[in-house]
Write a protein that holds these residues in place. Structure first.
Motif: not given
Length: 327
Positions: A101-111
């Motif tokens: 999970y920590e690796e995937k959230t390096k490109i986390k979607l946000s505004a």
């Protein structure tokens, strides 16, 4: 108008087993006179009117709004996208979703990222209910001020993972080929509607926007009961023009319910398999600032009255995106 159906219609080309006659003649101004093209167009029209989803050997297509909306599932050959790339796109998608999970959230979607990037299971919502899938959302690049103020929320570039290392290259190549294929398919749809081959180009989709979703659906755990909270993607209809879907072949999860000549077909995703399922969906859309309204030829063929008001595609897209996520 879509009618009740038990199976998805199969489109078989004249003297062939795919839609290659349409793809071979796509830029011929006289393509409608070709017997092979004419037969494919006839079957496209029948399937869009009666079912809204259909197979074209290599592809599956489903109809939708704008008074058109197709969903094509890429499976075998005849569509111009190498089968090796189709499979590699799925393979690299599995590799990404297998990461911590920590690796995937390096490109986390946000505004702040222009609503581009990775979202965890349950962060995407359909009609107020969290969807049980994780995904990477991508859009055609929107530069500052490109379409005016209403496109501000989508400004920016896509967020690509560095692991797997070939992920971005494969996806950008695949997007390019999907864009080329979609334009050719839409020419056949234009003819099926009774218009000219370029009816859906120019001010409508001569400079098409695109949306790209890389989706992973967790499998059903052993002994787990299905409930509304286990729906991978809630029931919905698509908007825009055309969707190309590249999904795992051995897992059944897509469920179809089937001026309104080609209705958008209600569908949802429920992964009842214990296996993790991936789906890579490319959405071929109108011009971002196109004012969408019933085509004149469709109005003529459906009683002479416009059943829908005009809507700007980009404004509709942004309104959906701004209400699509929970954080």
């Amino acid at each position: 108008m879509a009618t009740a159906f038990r199976s998805i219609p199969l489109i078989v080309a004249f003297h062939g087993a795919d839609i290659s006659p349409l793809l071979a003649k796509w830029d011929d101004p006289n393509m409608a006179e070709d017997k092979g093209v004419a037969e494919v167009v006839r079957q496209l029209d029948q399937a869009c009117r009666e079912a809204g989803f259909f197979y074209v050997i290599s592809l599956t297509i489903s109809s939708a709004s704008f008074s058109i909306r197709q969903c094509i599932v890429i499976k075998q050959k005849g569509h111009g996208i190498p089968d090796s790339l189709v499979k590699e796109v799925r393979s690299v998608t599995h590799k990404f979703f297998d990461l911590p999970y920590e690796e995937k959230t390096k490109i986390k979607l946000s505004a702040a990222t222009g609503y581009r990037g990775y979202q965890w299971v349950g962060e995407n919502i359909t009609k107020g209910i969290p969807d049980m899938h994780e995904a990477i959302d991508c859009y055609r690049e929107v530069k500052q001020g490109m379409y005016g103020a209403f496109s501000n929320p989508l400004e920016g570039c896509n967020e690509w993972p560095t692991n797997p290392p070939n992920f971005r290259h494969l996806m950008e190549l695949y997007i390019s080929l999907c864009t080329d294929l979609s334009r050719k398919i839409m020419r056949g749809i234009a003819l099926a509607l009774g218009g000219s081959v370029d009816e859906l180009e120019g001010k409508r989709a001569g400079d098409p926007f695109w949306v790209f979703r890389i989706i992973g659906y967790p499998g059903l755990s052993c002994g787990q009961d299905m409930s509304n909270s286990d729906i991978g993607c809630g029931a919905h209809t698509d908007y825009g023009l055309l969707t190309l879907v590249n999904q795992d072949d051995d897992i059944t999860a897509l469920q179809i319910l089937s001026n309104g000549l080609y209705e958008s077909t209600l569908h949802r995703v429920i992964n009842k398999s214990p296996k993790y399922r991936v789906c890579v969906a490319y959405f071929y859309e109108p011009n971002f600032n196109a004012a969408i309204e019933p085509l004149d030829i469709c109005v003529e063929n459906s009683g002479g009255t416009k059943k829908f008001e005009a809507a700007v595609y980009g404004e509709h897209l942004v309104s959906k995106i701004l209400t699509n996520f929970v954080y």
